[in-house]
Design a protein around this motif. Structure first.
Motif, PDB file in Angstrom:
ATOM      1  N   ASN A 104      65.066 -29.618 -51.311  1.00  0.00           N
ATOM      2  CA  ASN A 104      64.799 -29.462 -49.877  1.00  0.00           C
ATOM      3  C   ASN A 104      65.939 -28.645 -49.263  1.00  0.00           C
ATOM      4  O   ASN A 104      66.846 -28.215 -49.985  1.00  0.00           O
ATOM      5  CB  ASN A 104      64.662 -30.826 -49.174  1.00  0.00           C
ATOM      6  N   THR A 106      68.353 -29.635 -47.366  1.00  0.00           N
ATOM      7  CA  THR A 106      69.622 -30.368 -47.485  1.00  0.00           C
ATOM      8  C   THR A 106      70.250 -30.113 -48.847  1.00  0.00           C
ATOM      9  O   THR A 106      71.463 -29.860 -48.959  1.00  0.00           O
ATOM     10  CB  THR A 106      69.356 -31.885 -47.314  1.00  0.00           C
ATOM     11  N   ASP A 211      70.655 -21.941 -42.199  1.00  0.00           N
ATOM     12  CA  ASP A 211      69.766 -23.091 -42.403  1.00  0.00           C
ATOM     13  C   ASP A 211      68.396 -22.645 -41.890  1.00  0.00           C
ATOM     14  O   ASP A 211      68.167 -22.542 -40.692  1.00  0.00           O
ATOM     15  CB  ASP A 211      70.308 -24.287 -41.605  1.00  0.00           C
ATOM     16  N   ALA A 213      65.438 -24.100 -42.317  1.00  0.00           N
ATOM     17  CA  ALA A 213      64.398 -25.148 -42.343  1.00  0.00           C
ATOM     18  C   ALA A 213      63.338 -24.962 -41.260  1.00  0.00           C
ATOM     19  O   ALA A 213      62.151 -25.159 -41.497  1.00  0.00           O
ATOM     20  CB  ALA A 213      65.041 -26.532 -42.212  1.00  0.00           C
ATOM     21  N   GLN A 214      63.779 -24.573 -40.060  1.00  0.00           N
ATOM     22  CA  GLN A 214      62.806 -24.418 -38.955  1.00  0.00           C
ATOM     23  C   GLN A 214      62.455 -22.961 -38.712  1.00  0.00           C
ATOM     24  O   GLN A 214      61.633 -22.665 -37.840  1.00  0.00           O
ATOM     25  CB  GLN A 214      63.375 -25.032 -37.663  1.00  0.00           C
ATOM     26  N   SER A 234      62.883 -25.659 -46.698  1.00  0.00           N
ATOM     27  CA  SER A 234      62.144 -26.756 -47.350  1.00  0.00           C
ATOM     28  C   SER A 234      60.687 -26.385 -47.533  1.00  0.00           C
ATOM     29  O   SER A 234      60.063 -25.857 -46.607  1.00  0.00           O
ATOM     30  CB  SER A 234      62.186 -28.019 -46.480  1.00  0.00           C
TER      31      SER A 234
HETATM   32  N1  PMP Z   1      67.847 -28.277 -41.040  1.00  0.00           N
HETATM   33  C1  PMP Z   1      66.981 -28.336 -40.034  1.00  0.00           C
HETATM   34  C2  PMP Z   1      67.151 -27.403 -38.874  1.00  0.00           C
HETATM   35  C3  PMP Z   1      65.917 -29.243 -40.077  1.00  0.00           C
HETATM   36  O1  PMP Z   1      65.051 -29.300 -39.075  1.00  0.00           O
HETATM   37  C4  PMP Z   1      65.789 -30.095 -41.188  1.00  0.00           C
HETATM   38  C5  PMP Z   1      64.676 -31.128 -41.260  1.00  0.00           C
HETATM   39  N2  PMP Z   1      64.464 -31.832 -40.096  1.00  0.00           N
HETATM   40  C6  PMP Z   1      66.721 -29.981 -42.210  1.00  0.00           C
HETATM   41  C7  PMP Z   1      67.739 -29.072 -42.106  1.00  0.00           C
HETATM   42  C8  PMP Z   1      66.659 -30.857 -43.415  1.00  0.00           C
HETATM   43  O2  PMP Z   1      65.477 -30.625 -44.103  1.00  0.00           O
HETATM   44  P1  PMP Z   1      65.119 -31.543 -45.365  1.00  0.00           P
HETATM   45  O3  PMP Z   1      65.045 -32.940 -44.854  1.00  0.00           O
HETATM   46  O4  PMP Z   1      63.816 -31.032 -45.835  1.00  0.00           O
HETATM   47  O5  PMP Z   1      66.216 -31.361 -46.336  1.00  0.00           O
END
Ligand code: PMP
Length: 434
Positions: A104, A106, A211, A213-214, A234
């Motif tokens: 993921n 993280t 990062d 993720a979003q 992710s």
């Molecule tokens: N960074 C951001 C900006 C996120 O929104 C998220 C998930 N909410 C994460 C990191 C972590 O993602 P994951 O739980 O899939 O590792």
């Protein structure tokens, strides 16, 4: 009168009605109402095509990869490697070798922080993160700083929920070795000026870590234009299975790094006193990988590419614009976190109802079958900076409709009209991390 039936409409950029057919879960009822799923920033639903690809792998050619000459192993290896190619195409990477499968975002961010940080940071060095960061980006760097003696500094956030770029220009220096930041925020929704930050980082010789993720699930991502050194994202936030993700890294930097997790598949050869590390990306993939997951994630990326990421982005803007427009009727009752301009945001809106705890609002919305996130969203420092200890977050994706926005805002109005009664309800403090 609250309408509970969701009318499916075709929004100009995406054929939402057709898309929804691929997501059987959306037909589910929750508390007697049709599910309105607005928790996509936490995780998205999965289309039939993704589930089918995983089922096909397990039913037709399940075997371990890179370990056998038998037919099943060859087929599994080929599909697994092709998944890296699809994901490379999704972000326009130069090569599939730059695509490292991680579990993921993280995990990907930890891989950079530990894998690069431990060998490259020393006392006196500075790591720049931001107050906007998710804990998944903030905490790995803090942990590595503790081990190496480097210092963590925080770039501040304005009251409107944007990064303070002038401050960035002031505090970045030759001491800065890492600039790690959210490409888009999971709370205020702000899409950051990624290239500007990457260029500033490079101007002082620091690495730039995004990062994603979003960002990657919502904004067309072309790594060649962004000029970053690493991006983590992710799979489960972009229609893929849980337990999947990607760390993309610049090839020359990846090649200079020793694997941070070692073991089977990370090596070409081992003797009792030496080891030759494997080629990219395998040197960073220790042990049996998530083969089915990567195959499913590649299917998700193909699905999004068929829709066109420009259209995915446009769809977000339409839904967020509609939400902010409808929220204008509630101006005295709610506080919206983040920029007012929908074009500055990804597909999410976080807010608080004055006089009501965010969990109370979330629980009440659930009674209408509406799933939103409530809590600190793993970005506590950002909430504290904005004067809250949590918020309610509605986050959209490709299958959400304008009608659902209406259902959500109308339910919210009803909840607000019952505010005095609801405010007396005990609040269950639950840990709502992500
Ligand atoms: N960074 C951001 C900006 C996120 O929104 C998220 C998930 N909410 C994460 C990191 C972590 O993602 P994951 O739980 O899939 O590792």
């Amino acid at each position: 009168m609250l309408r509970t039936e969701v009318r499916y409409e075709v929004i100009n950029v995406l054929d939402v009605e057709k898309i929804r057919e691929d997501f059987p879960i959306l037909k589910r009822k929750v508390n007697g109402r049709r599910l309105v799923y607005l928790d996509n920033a936490a995780t998205t639903q999965k289309p039939r095509q993704v589930v089918a690809a995983i089922v096909k792998f397990y039913f037709k050619y399940n075997a371990n990869v890179h370990r056998g000459f038998h037919t099943l192993s060859q087929e599994a290896s080929q599909a697994y490697e092709e998944a890296h190619e699809v994901l490379a195409k999704f972000i326009n990477a130069y090569s599939w070798e730059e695509v490292i499968d991680v579990s993921n975002t993280t995990d990907g961010l930890n891989l950079v922080a530990w894998g690069w940080g431990l060998d490259n940071l020393k006392p006196g060095d500075e790591i720049l993160v931001t107050v906007m960061d998710h804990h998944s980006n903030m905490l790995p760097w803090r942990a590595v700083a503790e081990k190496t003696g480097a210092k963590v500094r925080y770039l501040s956030v304005t009251g409107e929920g944007t990064l303070n770029y002038e401050e960035l220009e002031r505090i970045i220096s030759e001491r800065t070795k890492v600039v790690a930041f959210p490409m888009a925020s999971n709370v205020v929704g702000t899409i950051n000026d990624v290239r500007r930050i990457a260029r500033l980082a490079h101007s002082v010789g620091a690495i730039a870590v995004g990062d994603g993720a979003q960002y990657v699930p919502h904004v067309p991502t072309n790594i060649r234009e962004l000029e970053l050194d690493f991006i983590a994202f992710s799979g489960h936030k972009m229609l893929g299975p849980t337990g999947t993700g990607v760390l993309w890294g610049r090839k020359d930097i990846l090649e200079s790094m020793k694997p941070f997790r070692v073991g089977g598949d990370t090596i070409k050869d081992v003797t009792l006193d030496s080891v030759v590390w494997h080629d990219l990306p395998w040197r960073f993939v220790a042990g049996t990988p998530n083969i089915a997951g990567m195959i499913g994630l590649a299917e998700a990326a193909k699905y999004l590419m068929r829709l066109g990421m420009e259209n995915v982005r446009e769809h977000d803007v339409i839904l967020v614009s509609e939400t902010l427009k409808r929220f204008r009727d509630l101006e005295d009752e709610i506080v919206v976190l983040g920029p007012k301009d929908p074009n500055m945001r990804t597909g999410l809106v976080a807010f608080n109802v004055k006089g009501l705890h965010h969990h109370t609002v979330g629980k009440a919305l659930d009674l209408f079958g509406i799933a939103v996130r409530t809590g600190g969203h793993c970005a506590h420092p950002l909430h504290y900076r904005l004067g809250f200890n949590g918020s309610v977050r509605a986050s959209y994706y490709i299958y959400n409709t304008l009608e659902e926005v209406e259902v959500f805002v109308e339910a919210l109005k009803l909840i607000i009209s019952l505010k005095e009664r609801l405010a007396k309800e005990p609040v269950e403090e639950v840990c709502t991390g992500t």
